[in-house]
Motif scaffolding. Structure first.
Motif, PDB file in Angstrom:
ATOM      1  N   TRP A  73       0.843  -1.193   0.000  1.00  0.00           N
ATOM      2  CA  TRP A  73       0.000   0.000   0.000  1.00  0.00           C
ATOM      3  C   TRP A  73       0.879   1.243   0.000  1.00  0.00           C
ATOM      4  CZ3 TRP A  73      -0.325   4.081   3.429  1.00  0.00           C
ATOM      5  CH2 TRP A  73      -1.404   4.965   3.225  1.00  0.00           C
TER       6      TRP A  73
ATOM      7  N   ASP B 159       0.496   5.889  -0.571  1.00  0.00           N
ATOM      8  CA  ASP B 159      -0.244   7.111  -0.890  1.00  0.00           C
ATOM      9  C   ASP B 159       0.769   8.113  -1.436  1.00  0.00           C
ATOM     10  OD1 ASP B 159      -1.874   9.266  -1.147  1.00  0.00           O
ATOM     11  OD2 ASP B 159      -2.639   9.236   0.916  1.00  0.00           O
TER      12      ASP B 159
ATOM     13  N   SER C 270      -7.390   4.043   4.119  1.00  0.00           N
ATOM     14  CA  SER C 270      -7.236   3.201   2.925  1.00  0.00           C
ATOM     15  C   SER C 270      -6.148   2.140   3.074  1.00  0.00           C
ATOM     16  CB  SER C 270      -6.908   4.072   1.701  1.00  0.00           C
ATOM     17  OG  SER C 270      -5.715   4.814   1.922  1.00  0.00           O
TER      18      SER C 270
END
Length: 285
Positions: A17, A19, A39
């Motif tokens: 993951w 961002d 998220s």
């Protein structure tokens, strides 16, 4: 066949993951905030960090709580951050659950010892099984001969030949063709073709122009021949008794005087440069 979504959900080691908005701003102070994004699938929203975040308290209050929490274990700015997920039972007793590492802003779950050992053993067994299967394919047996090995290199050579196939050659451009023709014309003008002349009853002999060295050699041979002829005539005259003393009778020879060296040289050059009829010529090389 298993669903890939279920496999990823069961094994978080295959997930990652990130961002992109946070990556340039990451540091020691805000990395836990970056990890606590909603998220992020690795973050548990029911942990103590989320409770403290909603109450606006500092991270020092985590030691006074019990339950799941996240803490920064190691930091190597700006590239590496390690976050640990742990279960706190008391201010002095915690149990580690999982570790996560952030490299260049991308979050991964660190594998545990069991997963590492299991992966290495599986990989080793796979390679061993492939090696034994290939070795068995080369073994042969016959009742009269017994066992032997037969290795076929044809498959390997065919594979190499396919890789080393030549690419199709592209035709030359108009500029390249004209340039080549121009170079060939220049070479032909500098080094003209040599023609061959057929002699009667002999092999074809190349025609060569007389150079200065060849002309000098021919002149020297003519001079030697002339002196030899003169010596022979003098000897013949002495034997026949025709001398030039007074009172002797001079016998005139019907033969013409011997040609000079210059005349013989000119004749030899003319005979070499004469062209024979067209029927006796052969094609030039």
């Amino acid at each position: 066949m298993a669903n890939p979504e279920k496999v990823s959900a069961e094994n978080p080691l295959h997930l990652s993951w990130h961002d992109s908005a946070w990556i340039p701003l990451l540091n020691r102070g805000n990395v836990l905030k970056y990890f606590s994004e909603r998220s992020n699938s690795f973050y548990d929203s029911q942990c103590n960090n989320e409770i403290i975040k909603m109450q606006g308290l500092s991270l020092d209050h985590l030691t006074n709580m019990t339950g799941i929490e996240y803490t920064l274990l190691h930091c190597q700015e700006p590239i590496l951050y390690i976050i640990r997920k742990q279960m706190r039972h008391s201010p002095t007793h915690v149990v580690s659950i999982a570790d996560y590492y952030i490299i260049a802003g991308i979050v991964y779950q660190a594998p545990d010892i069991k997963s590492v050992v299991n992966s290495r053993l599986t990989s080793s067994l796979h390679h061993l099984d492939s090696a034994f299967s290939e070795a068995i394919s080369y073994s042969r047996y016959h009742p009269s001969k017994g066992y032997w090995w037969q290795f076929n290199d044809d498959n390997k050579t065919e594979g190499k030949e396919k890789k080393t196939k030549k690419k199709k050659e592209e035709p030359g451009s108009l500029f390249q063709c004209r340039r080549v023709d121009q170079l060939l014309d220049n070479l032909t003008s500098k080094f003209p073709h040599k023609f061959y002349q057929v002699q009667p009853g002999g092999q074809p002999v190349p025609l060569q122009k007389d150079t200065s060295e060849n002309a000098d050699a021919k002149a020297e041979r003519v001079n030697q021949q002339t002196s030899a002829d003169a010596t022979a005539k003098a000897t013949t005259g002495a034997l026949s008794g025709t001398s030039n003393t007074p009172g002797s009778i001079t016998v005139k020879s019907s033969q013409s005087p011997a040609p000079s060296a210059t005349q013989l040289r000119v004749k030899s050059e003319m005979s070499d440069n004469m062209k024979q009829p067209f029927e006796k010529r052969t094609k030039y090389v």
